[in-house]
Write a protein that holds these residues in place. Structure first.
Motif, PDB file in Angstrom:
ATOM      1  N   GLU A 148       0.851  -1.183   0.000  1.00 20.20           N
ATOM      2  CA  GLU A 148       0.000   0.000   0.000  1.00 20.20           C
ATOM      3  C   GLU A 148       0.892   1.240   0.000  1.00 20.20           C
ATOM      4  O   GLU A 148       2.065   1.181   0.366  1.00 20.20           O
ATOM      5  N   CYS A 149       0.313   2.356  -0.410  1.00 16.20           N
ATOM      6  CA  CYS A 149       1.101   3.591  -0.507  1.00 16.20           C
ATOM      7  C   CYS A 149       1.487   4.082   0.882  1.00 16.20           C
ATOM      8  O   CYS A 149       0.613   4.349   1.717  1.00 16.20           O
TER       9      CYS A 149
ATOM     10  N   ASN B 174      -4.286   9.726  -6.318  1.00 15.99           N
ATOM     11  CA  ASN B 174      -4.666   9.756  -7.736  1.00 15.99           C
ATOM     12  C   ASN B 174      -4.951  11.168  -8.216  1.00 15.99           C
ATOM     13  O   ASN B 174      -6.063  11.495  -8.646  1.00 15.99           O
ATOM     14  N   THR B 175      -3.947  12.008  -8.126  1.00 14.44           N
ATOM     15  CA  THR B 175      -4.078  13.366  -8.621  1.00 14.44           C
ATOM     16  C   THR B 175      -2.708  13.818  -9.110  1.00 14.44           C
ATOM     17  O   THR B 175      -1.725  13.083  -9.019  1.00 14.44           O
ATOM     18  N   ASP B 176      -2.639  15.010  -9.650  1.00 19.14           N
ATOM     19  CA  ASP B 176      -1.352  15.565 -10.071  1.00 19.14           C
ATOM     20  C   ASP B 176      -1.402  17.071  -9.906  1.00 19.14           C
ATOM     21  O   ASP B 176      -2.467  17.664  -9.711  1.00 19.14           O
TER      22      ASP B 176
ATOM     23  N   LYS C  15       3.781   6.888  -6.858  1.00 23.05           N
ATOM     24  CA  LYS C  15       2.830   7.711  -7.608  1.00 23.05           C
ATOM     25  C   LYS C  15       2.316   8.885  -6.786  1.00 23.05           C
ATOM     26  O   LYS C  15       1.984   9.933  -7.339  1.00 23.05           O
ATOM     27  N   HIS C  16       2.221   8.690  -5.476  1.00 21.98           N
ATOM     28  CA  HIS C  16       1.644   9.720  -4.615  1.00 21.98           C
ATOM     29  C   HIS C  16       2.411  11.041  -4.797  1.00 21.98           C
ATOM     30  O   HIS C  16       3.633  11.073  -4.670  1.00 21.98           O
ATOM     31  N   PRO C  17       1.730  12.141  -5.107  1.00 17.48           N
ATOM     32  CA  PRO C  17       2.427  13.409  -5.378  1.00 17.48           C
ATOM     33  C   PRO C  17       3.304  13.850  -4.215  1.00 17.48           C
ATOM     34  O   PRO C  17       2.844  13.977  -3.082  1.00 17.48           O
TER      35      PRO C  17
END
Length: 256
Positions: A28-29, A72-74, A121-123
């Motif tokens: 998990e993140c 899930n964003t950027d 992936k997490h910003p």
């Protein structure tokens, strides 16, 4: 004269580091699971500054800035106000560490996407104090000159004529009195959104590099793809034949 020193990568630490893109050592993140975070230095709402749990570079002080609660964003999706708050939080700590005088130089950068050199992936962004290397010795004024896309009293946005590594590099430049940080944040958000949504080829990765040189804060944004073999093998840089079209499209879509 540039640096002739090399940083030492610590493989024994890297083997335990989670990598979401390669699906290694991750269930998990770790940045989503905030209650398990350790060595937190500062926290302001969604923003967290903490020591890097996997400091893979010898003779450095490695920190991470978690940008958001959401994996899930950027950066291109943040609101203008959110982006301003993030940049102020991050730059404050970067310049504070630089001003401490404990390091030869302090770098501040962001990886995003599978081709960026990042592992999660997490910003997030990173601040790294370098004990023995001054990054500024590698930087030339030429790298920040180019086709003007936007200019105000406080901020310049352009496309490099002589990019540091080649092809497309966008520059955002302000004075370091910090008065213009909101403009830097506002324009950086536009450039990132353009790269991830409207660049002339599909782009899912980018890097952002910040520099503090000659009383200016300079920000360089690079879309990332596979590195050119000419650059890797011969140090030969390239620029795009359609650089004017790239600059014109960004200007027309985001700066009119």
């Amino acid at each position: 004269m540039g640096n002739d020193k090399y940083l030492v990568f610590l493989n024994e630490i890297n083997k335990d580091k989670p990598n979401e893109f390669k699906k290694i050592n991750i269930k998990e993140c770790p940045f989503c699971n905030r209650e398990t975070l350790t060595d937190v230095i500062d926290e302001d709402g969604p923003f967290v500054l903490l020591k890097n749990k996997y400091p893979t570079i010898k003779d450095t002080y490695q920190l991470v800035i978690i940008e958001t609660y959401n994996c899930n964003t950027d950066m291109g999706q943040y609101s203008a106000e959110y982006m301003e708050d993030l940049i102020r939080f991050s730059v404050k700590h970067w310049l504070r560490i630089e001003a401490s005088g404990e390091y030869k130089s302090v770098i501040f950068y962001k990886n995003h996407g599978p081709n960026s050199g990042g592992s999660l992936k997490h910003p997030h962004m990173q601040i790294v104090g370098l004990d023995d290397i001054d990054y500024k010795l590698n930087i030339k004024d030429d790298y920040f000159e180019g086709i003007e896309i936007h200019k105000s009293d406080n901020c310049l946005v352009n496309l490099s004529h002589k990019p540091f590594n080649g092809f497309t590099e966008f520059n955002i430049i302000i004075n370091d009195d910090l008065y213009a940080l909101n403009e830097l944040a506002y324009n950086l958000r536009k450039v990132v959104h353009y790269l991830l949504n409207n660049y002339f080829v599909k782009c899912d990765s980018f890097n952002i590099f910040f520099y503090h040189i000659k009383n200016k804060i300079l920000c360089k944004v690079m879309p990332r793809f596979s590195s050119s073999p000419l650059l890797l093998g011969y140090g030969i840089r390239q620029i795009s034949s359609c650089e004017n079209e790239i600059a014109d499209k960004l200007k027309a879509m985001y700066f009119q």
